[in-house]
Every structure is written in C-alpha cells, then in structure tokens.
Motif scaffolding. Sequence first.
Motif, PDB file in Angstrom:
ATOM      1  N   LYS A  77      -4.546 -34.763  34.488  1.00  0.00           N
ATOM      2  CA  LYS A  77      -5.083 -35.448  33.023  1.00  0.00           C
ATOM      3  C   LYS A  77      -6.890 -35.024  33.245  1.00  0.00           C
ATOM      4  O   LYS A  77      -7.459 -34.857  34.062  1.00  0.00           O
ATOM      5  N   ILE A  78      -6.966 -34.997  31.691  1.00  0.00           N
ATOM      6  CA  ILE A  78      -8.444 -34.651  31.434  1.00  0.00           C
ATOM      7  C   ILE A  78      -8.960 -35.187  30.254  1.00  0.00           C
ATOM      8  O   ILE A  78      -7.942 -35.390  29.137  1.00  0.00           O
ATOM      9  N   GLU A  79     -10.227 -35.797  30.197  1.00  0.00           N
ATOM     10  CA  GLU A  79     -10.650 -36.452  29.041  1.00  0.00           C
ATOM     11  C   GLU A  79     -12.279 -35.809  28.727  1.00  0.00           C
ATOM     12  O   GLU A  79     -12.849 -35.341  29.789  1.00  0.00           O
ATOM     13  N   ILE A  80     -12.655 -35.489  27.635  1.00  0.00           N
ATOM     14  CA  ILE A  80     -13.925 -35.034  27.179  1.00  0.00           C
ATOM     15  C   ILE A  80     -14.815 -35.926  26.377  1.00  0.00           C
ATOM     16  O   ILE A  80     -14.268 -36.552  25.671  1.00  0.00           O
ATOM     17  N   GLU A  81     -15.894 -36.297  26.828  1.00  0.00           N
ATOM     18  CA  GLU A  81     -16.808 -37.043  26.190  1.00  0.00           C
ATOM     19  C   GLU A  81     -18.157 -36.652  25.769  1.00  0.00           C
ATOM     20  O   GLU A  81     -18.618 -35.699  26.345  1.00  0.00           O
ATOM     21  N   ASP A  82     -18.634 -36.938  24.470  1.00  0.00           N
ATOM     22  CA  ASP A  82     -19.647 -36.377  23.924  1.00  0.00           C
ATOM     23  C   ASP A  82     -20.962 -37.118  24.443  1.00  0.00           C
ATOM     24  O   ASP A  82     -20.888 -38.050  25.051  1.00  0.00           O
ATOM     25  N   PRO A  83     -22.190 -36.612  24.016  1.00  0.00           N
ATOM     26  CA  PRO A  83     -23.394 -37.204  24.550  1.00  0.00           C
ATOM     27  C   PRO A  83     -23.579 -38.887  24.224  1.00  0.00           C
ATOM     28  O   PRO A  83     -24.177 -39.446  24.940  1.00  0.00           O
ATOM     29  N   ASN A  84     -22.614 -39.279  23.402  1.00  0.00           N
ATOM     30  CA  ASN A  84     -22.790 -40.883  23.126  1.00  0.00           C
ATOM     31  C   ASN A  84     -21.604 -41.341  23.752  1.00  0.00           C
ATOM     32  O   ASN A  84     -21.206 -42.525  23.452  1.00  0.00           O
ATOM     33  N   GLU A  85     -21.151 -40.766  24.703  1.00  0.00           N
ATOM     34  CA  GLU A  85     -19.836 -41.389  25.520  1.00  0.00           C
ATOM     35  C   GLU A  85     -18.829 -41.755  24.907  1.00  0.00           C
ATOM     36  O   GLU A  85     -17.928 -42.659  25.178  1.00  0.00           O
ATOM     37  N   LYS A  86     -18.465 -41.102  23.626  1.00  0.00           N
ATOM     38  CA  LYS A  86     -17.107 -41.190  23.067  1.00  0.00           C
ATOM     39  C   LYS A  86     -16.319 -40.084  23.159  1.00  0.00           C
ATOM     40  O   LYS A  86     -16.392 -38.961  23.450  1.00  0.00           O
ATOM     41  N   THR A  87     -14.891 -40.603  23.645  1.00  0.00           N
ATOM     42  CA  THR A  87     -13.813 -39.521  23.873  1.00  0.00           C
ATOM     43  C   THR A  87     -13.631 -38.788  22.638  1.00  0.00           C
ATOM     44  O   THR A  87     -13.281 -39.447  21.705  1.00  0.00           O
ATOM     45  N   ILE A  88     -13.841 -37.426  22.752  1.00  0.00           N
ATOM     46  CA  ILE A  88     -13.448 -36.689  21.626  1.00  0.00           C
ATOM     47  C   ILE A  88     -11.845 -35.899  21.898  1.00  0.00           C
ATOM     48  O   ILE A  88     -11.318 -35.270  21.135  1.00  0.00           O
TER      49      ILE A  88
END
Length: 267
Positions: A77-88
């Motif tokens: 499993k993997i998730e990517i978060e942007d600098p605003n802590e939003k999952t993209i």
Amino acid sequence: MKRARKKENEMTRTIRILTIFLAPMVALILGISAPGVWADDDDAELEFDEVEFNIEFNSTDNDLGVRGFVDGEPYKKIEIEDPNEKTIAKLKAKKGMKLQGFAELFFESGEPTLEDVSAPEFLARFPEGWYEFEGKTIEGDEIEGETYFSHVIPCGPEIDAVIDDSTVEISWEAPTTVVDPDETGYGPEEVCVDPEELDQELEIVAYEVILEGDERELTFKFDADVEELVIPLSLLEPGTEYKYEVIAIEDSGNQTITEAEFMTPQL
C-alpha cells in the motif's frame, strides 16, 4: 533514647542506599521491557530507499506532466500527500499482489499541452514543497519517504544533428531560460524567461540522449559538461529516419525534452 535514635538513623541510611541502587535498576527494566515509552514512533518507521517526484516538460510537443519513482522494501500500500497534506494518489495491492508486494514503482501522468492546460493551471495542481510517500510493507510495517517538488522547469536545449560519410554528430546547448509559472500563453517566446526574473537558480546536472529507429533504440547518459555525441553510422540502419531526444536534467530532478529527426544515408 540515644540508642533508639541511633537505630533510627541507621534504618534511614539503609533506605536511602536502597533508593539510590533501585532507581537506575527500575529505569533499566522499563527501558528493556517497554521501548515504546522512550522511542519516537517516527524513528521506528522504515524508510523507502528512494522516492522521486518531478516535472517533465516536452519543449517540442509543448506539454507538461509529472513523473514519480518509489523503491524500497516490498510494500502492499502507498499514498502520496502534497505539501498541504492532501492525498493526491493511492495504490493498494490485492490478492496475490498483496502477498508479493511492490518493490519498484515508476509512473507518469498524462501530458496535456500548454494550450489545453496553462503553466499556472498545471502548477496549481502540484504545489511546490515537500511530498510525503507513506506505505505499508507486506509484513504490516509502516514505511515512508519524502522528496521536494520544485517549480524550476528548464526550457528546452537547442539541438542539431550533422551527418558525414561515417558518423552522425548530435550536439546541444544548455538551456538558459525557465518556464514562467505565471504565464498563461503557450508559445516558447511567451513561456520561457530568464530565471533571474523569477529569483530562481537554474542548474543543469546531466543530459540523456535517446535515439529511436525502426528496429533499434539507443540511450546515452552524460554529465553536464558534455554537449555532443558522435555515433558511427555502422551502428545505425541505412536509409532510416531516426528520432532523437536530448533531455536536460535540472538539479531538482525536473527535466526537459527537445526532439528532432535525421535520415541516415543509403549504402
């Protein structure tokens, strides 16, 4: 009375000695039996061996996209978060893949032209800053990594190909301009500006040259101080059109492609 006081003093001294002796022992026992009390949860997490997230600009096709790479322990499993802590982005393995896990993962986004999606629109989708990669290994352990996403985008290198009797010489000049993040136009004369106007620093660290023919593809990698490649025609098919790309790679990992073609002579 004196004898009783003396006995009392001896007992007090004994208790103090026991307290001094037992205090470090208790701390030692707690440290061994309950490491979570002392350890930071973040320190206990595994780290990916490598994470990348950057921009690719094709100055010939005039399009922009993002690309990424993740390497590490097999993960499910993997998730990517942007600098605003939003999952993209989110990826989750299932069935057999959940047991096997991912080890290396490379991805590219769609690449709309600047006419369809302007530079400001594109960059608003991907803010500049630190991107967090968070995952879970096949054993259930947490794993993480981070990388800085930059808005410094080099414009394309100037390229040329010259053919003589026995060789083809591909040459290029280092980019000196960058994509203006506020420019809504899409022509090179509108989009490309001096980096000093944006308080940016442009540093090309490497080049990659890709040669594509009907049946053969060749890839070459060079340091930033190299600006030409000479290929013997004996390595190429005669009477064949080749497309070649010169990719300028910026210090941030962002890269820009310029494409062209040449035709090898008949034997």
